[in-house]
Design an enzyme around this catalytic site. Structure first.
Site, mmCIF file in Angstrom:
data_model
loop_
_atom_site.group_PDB
_atom_site.id
_atom_site.type_symbol
_atom_site.label_atom_id
_atom_site.label_comp_id
_atom_site.label_asym_id
_atom_site.label_seq_id
_atom_site.Cartn_x
_atom_site.Cartn_y
_atom_site.Cartn_z
ATOM 1 C CE LYS A 190 -2.726 -1.277 3.751
ATOM 2 N NZ LYS A 190 -4.037 -0.521 4.397
ATOM 3 C CE LYS A 208 -1.921 4.118 5.055
ATOM 4 N NZ LYS A 208 -3.092 4.361 5.773
HETATM 5 N N1 C2G Z 1 -10.438 6.444 8.560
HETATM 6 C C1 C2G Z 1 -11.640 7.517 9.566
HETATM 7 N N2 C2G Z 1 -11.309 9.032 9.548
HETATM 8 C C2 C2G Z 1 -9.941 9.276 9.685
HETATM 9 C C3 C2G Z 1 -9.064 8.050 9.545
HETATM 10 C C4 C2G Z 1 -9.423 7.364 9.038
HETATM 11 O O1 C2G Z 1 -13.253 7.139 9.421
HETATM 12 N N3 C2G Z 1 -9.023 10.569 9.961
HETATM 13 C C5 C2G Z 1 -10.875 5.589 8.816
HETATM 14 C C6 C2G Z 1 -10.397 5.406 7.531
HETATM 15 O O2 C2G Z 1 -11.479 5.139 6.174
HETATM 16 C C7 C2G Z 1 -10.613 3.976 7.662
HETATM 17 C C8 C2G Z 1 -10.167 2.898 9.147
HETATM 18 O O3 C2G Z 1 -10.088 4.260 9.388
HETATM 19 O O4 C2G Z 1 -11.433 2.591 6.914
HETATM 20 C C9 C2G Z 1 -8.486 3.071 9.423
HETATM 21 O O5 C2G Z 1 -8.280 3.685 8.378
HETATM 22 P P1 C2G Z 1 -6.570 3.551 7.523
HETATM 23 O O6 C2G Z 1 -5.408 3.161 8.717
HETATM 24 O O7 C2G Z 1 -5.395 5.296 7.040
HETATM 25 O O8 C2G Z 1 -6.303 2.786 6.547
HETATM 26 P P2 C2G Z 1 -6.481 2.199 5.221
HETATM 27 O O9 C2G Z 1 -4.710 2.731 5.295
HETATM 28 O O10 C2G Z 1 -7.102 3.221 4.320
HETATM 29 O O11 C2G Z 1 -6.688 0.709 4.946
HETATM 30 O O12 C2G Z 1 -8.190 -2.723 2.351
HETATM 31 C C10 C2G Z 1 -8.650 -1.583 2.735
HETATM 32 C C11 C2G Z 1 -7.653 -1.172 3.556
HETATM 33 O O13 C2G Z 1 -6.023 -1.781 4.533
HETATM 34 C C12 C2G Z 1 -7.610 0.554 4.493
#
Ligand code: C2G
Length: 136
Positions: free
Chosen positions: A44, A46
């Site tokens: 990803k 990341k």
């Molecule tokens: N999120 C949120 N508000 C934020 C930050 C994150 O609602 N200010 C939500 C994201 O939309 C996601 C969850 O928290 O649903 C986790 O965010 P991340 O850890 O950034 O996950 P991500 O990298 O988006 O990975 O297969 C799906 C991926 O693994 C998602």
């Protein structure tokens, strides 16, 4: 028993993550979180500050989370939905539409993302070399 499933990296856990987990958990009786492994995070593009084991330890301490499973790739969601008899798949709406293929197997809900906080923002704000923190 209504089972909810979501996925994410959940690094440097913050209140935006907690709000997502809280709302997701209230949609059902149990919430399963597919936690991105360190190897999958590399796919990803990341790099989490906390290791998978530490991010898992933190998530398992949250009252809204019932189970944490590893998210190893983009292709496991359908098998996870079947394996865990998932009724509702939830993601923040920054992913809106990306997982609609799961509608064949379960309900798909995109919840409004929490504005004003993100893991990237935390890293930037704490980076004292960052111009914005030197403008005091
Ligand atoms: N999120 C949120 N508000 C934020 C930050 C994150 O609602 N200010 C939500 C994201 O939309 C996601 C969850 O928290 O649903 C986790 O965010 P991340 O850890 O950034 O996950 P991500 O990298 O988006 O990975 O297969 C799906 C991926 O693994 C998602």
């Amino acid at each position: 028993m209504t089972t909810v499933l979501t996925y994410g990296t959940f690094d440097l856990l913050h209140w935006g993550h907690i709000r997502l987990l809280e709302r997701a958990s209230k949609l059902g009786d149990q919430l399963i979180v597919g936690l991105s492994t360190d190897e999958f995070n590399a796919q990803k593009h990341k790099e989490a500050y906390h290791s998978y084991e530490h991010r898992k330890y933190i998530l398992e301490a949250i009252r809204y989370v019932n189970q944490v499973i590893p998210e190893k790739n983009w292709k496991q969601k359908i098998s996870d939905v079947k394996k865990y008899h998932v009724d509702i798949f939830v993601m923040g709406d920054d992913w809106k539409g990306q997982f609609d293929f799961l509608k064949e197997y379960c309900q798909v809900i995109y919840l409004p993302r929490t504005e004003g906080i993100s893991t990237t923002k935390i890293k930037d704000d704490l980076n004292f070399d960052h111009p914005s923190t030197n403008s005091k």
